[in-house]
Design a protein around this motif. Sequence first.
Motif, PDB file in Angstrom:
ATOM      1  N   CYS A  56       0.882  -1.132   0.012  1.00  0.00           N
ATOM      2  CA  CYS A  56       0.112   0.087  -0.132  1.00  0.00           C
ATOM      3  C   CYS A  56       1.014   1.346  -0.158  1.00  0.00           C
ATOM      4  CB  CYS A  56      -0.850  -0.065   1.116  1.00  0.00           C
ATOM      5  SG  CYS A  56      -2.312  -1.192   1.284  1.00  0.00           S
ATOM      6  N   GLY A  57       1.969   1.109   0.752  1.00  0.00           N
ATOM      7  CA  GLY A  57       2.868   2.167   0.688  1.00  0.00           C
ATOM      8  C   GLY A  57       3.583   2.644  -0.348  1.00  0.00           C
ATOM      9  N   SER A  58       3.673   1.606  -1.234  1.00  0.00           N
ATOM     10  CA  SER A  58       4.729   1.790  -2.587  1.00  0.00           C
ATOM     11  C   SER A  58       3.562   2.153  -3.386  1.00  0.00           C
ATOM     12  CB  SER A  58       5.086   0.493  -2.709  1.00  0.00           C
ATOM     13  OG  SER A  58       6.238  -0.068  -1.684  1.00  0.00           O
ATOM     14  N   GLN A  59       2.502   1.805  -3.339  1.00  0.00           N
ATOM     15  CA  GLN A  59       1.464   2.246  -4.545  1.00  0.00           C
ATOM     16  C   GLN A  59       1.206   3.685  -4.442  1.00  0.00           C
ATOM     17  OE1 GLN A  59       1.109   0.339  -6.908  1.00  0.00           O
ATOM     18  NE2 GLN A  59      -0.916  -0.667  -6.968  1.00  0.00           N
ATOM     19  N   LEU A  60       1.136   4.189  -3.215  1.00  0.00           N
ATOM     20  CA  LEU A  60       1.027   5.695  -3.091  1.00  0.00           C
ATOM     21  C   LEU A  60       2.250   6.445  -3.356  1.00  0.00           C
ATOM     22  CD1 LEU A  60      -0.653   6.035   0.534  1.00  0.00           C
ATOM     23  CD2 LEU A  60      -1.655   6.610  -1.626  1.00  0.00           C
ATOM     24  N   ALA A  61       3.458   5.900  -3.160  1.00  0.00           N
ATOM     25  CA  ALA A  61       4.722   6.277  -3.816  1.00  0.00           C
ATOM     26  C   ALA A  61       4.684   6.484  -5.331  1.00  0.00           C
ATOM     27  CB  ALA A  61       5.958   5.572  -3.100  1.00  0.00           C
ATOM     28  N   LEU A  62       4.334   5.322  -5.861  1.00  0.00           N
ATOM     29  CA  LEU A  62       4.389   5.293  -7.219  1.00  0.00           C
ATOM     30  C   LEU A  62       3.277   6.163  -8.144  1.00  0.00           C
ATOM     31  CD1 LEU A  62       4.627   1.484  -7.652  1.00  0.00           C
ATOM     32  CD2 LEU A  62       6.429   3.228  -7.743  1.00  0.00           C
ATOM     33  N   ALA A  63       2.118   6.334  -7.296  1.00  0.00           N
ATOM     34  CA  ALA A  63       1.067   7.222  -7.719  1.00  0.00           C
ATOM     35  C   ALA A  63       1.582   8.683  -7.830  1.00  0.00           C
ATOM     36  CB  ALA A  63      -0.110   7.212  -6.975  1.00  0.00           C
ATOM     37  N   SER A  64       2.557   9.195  -6.583  1.00  0.00           N
ATOM     38  CA  SER A  64       2.957  10.290  -6.281  1.00  0.00           C
ATOM     39  C   SER A  64       4.192  10.714  -7.007  1.00  0.00           C
ATOM     40  CB  SER A  64       2.824  10.627  -4.792  1.00  0.00           C
ATOM     41  OG  SER A  64       3.747   9.730  -4.178  1.00  0.00           O
ATOM     42  N   ARG A  65       4.795   9.791  -7.651  1.00  0.00           N
ATOM     43  CA  ARG A  65       6.321   9.865  -8.356  1.00  0.00           C
ATOM     44  C   ARG A  65       6.130  11.242  -8.974  1.00  0.00           C
ATOM     45  NH1 ARG A  65       4.148   5.923 -11.510  1.00  0.00           N
ATOM     46  NH2 ARG A  65       4.748   6.050 -13.543  1.00  0.00           N
ATOM     47  N   THR A  66       7.475  12.028  -9.172  1.00  0.00           N
ATOM     48  CA  THR A  66       7.569  13.050 -10.221  1.00  0.00           C
ATOM     49  C   THR A  66       7.921  12.564 -11.582  1.00  0.00           C
ATOM     50  OG1 THR A  66       9.665  13.204  -9.694  1.00  0.00           O
ATOM     51  CG2 THR A  66       8.128  14.677  -8.330  1.00  0.00           C
ATOM     52  N   ASP A  67       7.565  13.291 -12.656  1.00  0.00           N
ATOM     53  CA  ASP A  67       8.064  13.112 -13.965  1.00  0.00           C
ATOM     54  C   ASP A  67       9.554  13.372 -14.026  1.00  0.00           C
ATOM     55  OD1 ASP A  67       8.530  13.934 -16.769  1.00  0.00           O
ATOM     56  OD2 ASP A  67       6.301  13.643 -16.921  1.00  0.00           O
ATOM     57  N   THR A  68      10.171  12.301 -14.583  1.00  0.00           N
ATOM     58  CA  THR A  68      11.597  12.579 -14.637  1.00  0.00           C
ATOM     59  C   THR A  68      12.097  12.752 -16.078  1.00  0.00           C
ATOM     60  OG1 THR A  68      11.904  10.011 -14.763  1.00  0.00           O
ATOM     61  CG2 THR A  68      12.063  11.261 -12.651  1.00  0.00           C
ATOM     62  N   SER A  69      11.198  13.002 -17.121  1.00  0.00           N
ATOM     63  CA  SER A  69      11.708  13.078 -18.404  1.00  0.00           C
ATOM     64  C   SER A  69      12.693  14.214 -18.775  1.00  0.00           C
ATOM     65  CB  SER A  69      10.175  13.347 -19.526  1.00  0.00           C
ATOM     66  OG  SER A  69       9.909  14.420 -18.989  1.00  0.00           O
ATOM     67  N   ALA A  70      12.630  15.152 -17.786  1.00  0.00           N
ATOM     68  CA  ALA A  70      13.451  16.331 -17.939  1.00  0.00           C
ATOM     69  C   ALA A  70      15.066  16.052 -18.055  1.00  0.00           C
ATOM     70  CB  ALA A  70      13.333  17.508 -17.188  1.00  0.00           C
ATOM     71  N   VAL A  71      15.214  14.861 -17.119  1.00  0.00           N
ATOM     72  CA  VAL A  71      16.720  14.264 -16.686  1.00  0.00           C
ATOM     73  C   VAL A  71      17.183  13.650 -18.186  1.00  0.00           C
ATOM     74  CG1 VAL A  71      16.329  12.117 -15.739  1.00  0.00           C
ATOM     75  CG2 VAL A  71      18.213  13.689 -15.219  1.00  0.00           C
ATOM     76  N   LEU A  72      16.350  13.023 -19.040  1.00  0.00           N
ATOM     77  CA  LEU A  72      17.009  12.205 -19.705  1.00  0.00           C
ATOM     78  C   LEU A  72      18.155  12.911 -20.662  1.00  0.00           C
ATOM     79  CD1 LEU A  72      13.599  10.812 -21.391  1.00  0.00           C
ATOM     80  CD2 LEU A  72      15.190   9.863 -19.499  1.00  0.00           C
ATOM     81  N   GLY A  73      17.753  14.203 -21.110  1.00  0.00           N
ATOM     82  CA  GLY A  73      18.825  14.808 -21.839  1.00  0.00           C
ATOM     83  C   GLY A  73      19.914  15.182 -21.055  1.00  0.00           C
ATOM     84  N   GLU A  74      20.087  15.078 -19.644  1.00  0.00           N
ATOM     85  CA  GLU A  74      21.204  15.316 -18.895  1.00  0.00           C
ATOM     86  C   GLU A  74      21.890  14.102 -18.646  1.00  0.00           C
ATOM     87  OE1 GLU A  74      19.786  17.422 -15.740  1.00  0.00           O
ATOM     88  OE2 GLU A  74      18.812  19.056 -16.714  1.00  0.00           O
ATOM     89  N   ILE A  75      21.545  13.019 -19.187  1.00  0.00           N
ATOM     90  CA  ILE A  75      22.293  11.783 -18.866  1.00  0.00           C
ATOM     91  C   ILE A  75      23.190  11.747 -19.886  1.00  0.00           C
ATOM     92  CG2 ILE A  75      22.162   9.335 -18.647  1.00  0.00           C
ATOM     93  CD1 ILE A  75      19.408   9.609 -17.536  1.00  0.00           C
ATOM     94  N   ALA A  76      24.599  11.697 -19.529  1.00  0.00           N
ATOM     95  CA  ALA A  76      25.688  11.530 -20.771  1.00  0.00           C
ATOM     96  C   ALA A  76      26.324  10.365 -20.792  1.00  0.00           C
ATOM     97  CB  ALA A  76      26.666  12.749 -20.505  1.00  0.00           C
TER      98      ALA A  76
END
Length: 271
Positions: A189-209
């Motif tokens: 249950c705690g993990s489901q709430l964590a996954l539901a509230s996770r942030t979008d990380t698409s902005a970091v893709l272009g910074e991964i070198a």
Amino acid sequence: MIEEKSVKIDDREVFYLKRTGVSPKTTLIFIHGFPFSSSMWKPQLEVLPEGIEAYAPDIRGFGKSTTPHSFFSVDLFARDLFAFLDTLQLGQVVLCGLSMGGYISLRAAEIDRSRIKGIVLCDTNCVADTNESKLKRFSTIDLVASGRKNEFAESFLKNLFAESSFEKKDPGIELIRSIILSTAGSTICGSQLALASRTDTSAVLGEIAVPALVIRGEYDQVMTPAQAIQLQQGIRRSELITVPSAGHMSNIENPEVFNDALLNFLAKHFS
């Protein structure tokens, strides 16, 4: 040889599997998905070359790892990862995360990319949950909290594996079923709430070198082909491998192809 070990970190005990390398040049960290444990990575730990040392920790509350509470977030899991690296005095590492493990890997890349020398993203994505997905997670919480964890497990398994895996009675299905049923309801249950509230990380893709590998099971019902392509196109030094005859659990359903892709990636960039 694969060893099971544990380490005390603050107020919790972290259990992990370790594959010791001979004169290792690279450290690989496997991060399991929801609601699994480190044991899902045994097909990979068993085939690593001598120049790679590897660790597969149980995330707090999962497997044998303890947790003082179940107020989880993907951010907390990522910071736990760095605490694990610091406690074991591990420097730069290659991360390999499946599903939730991929979310954690990408959040870790946002926090401190200097600790990551390579990244493998398996059957995962970088976007936050849609409203529909959040509502499904809330329904899961209601189901598990009402004492129907068995019902959740059977329903969840249908989405994890390809139809062909059920037809041939893949032993991985029973492994994952047993792991889910052994996971505490509070952790689910705690993990489901964590996954539901996770942030979008698409902005970091272009910074991964660093070098990156994106892996997706051909019949993954949880992650779409478009989501895998988004990862591959967003990370400039990346490649995308599709694992045939596999669903969401691509490392278990078709370990031969998965392992070939992983080992080729490691040999190409870290040998």
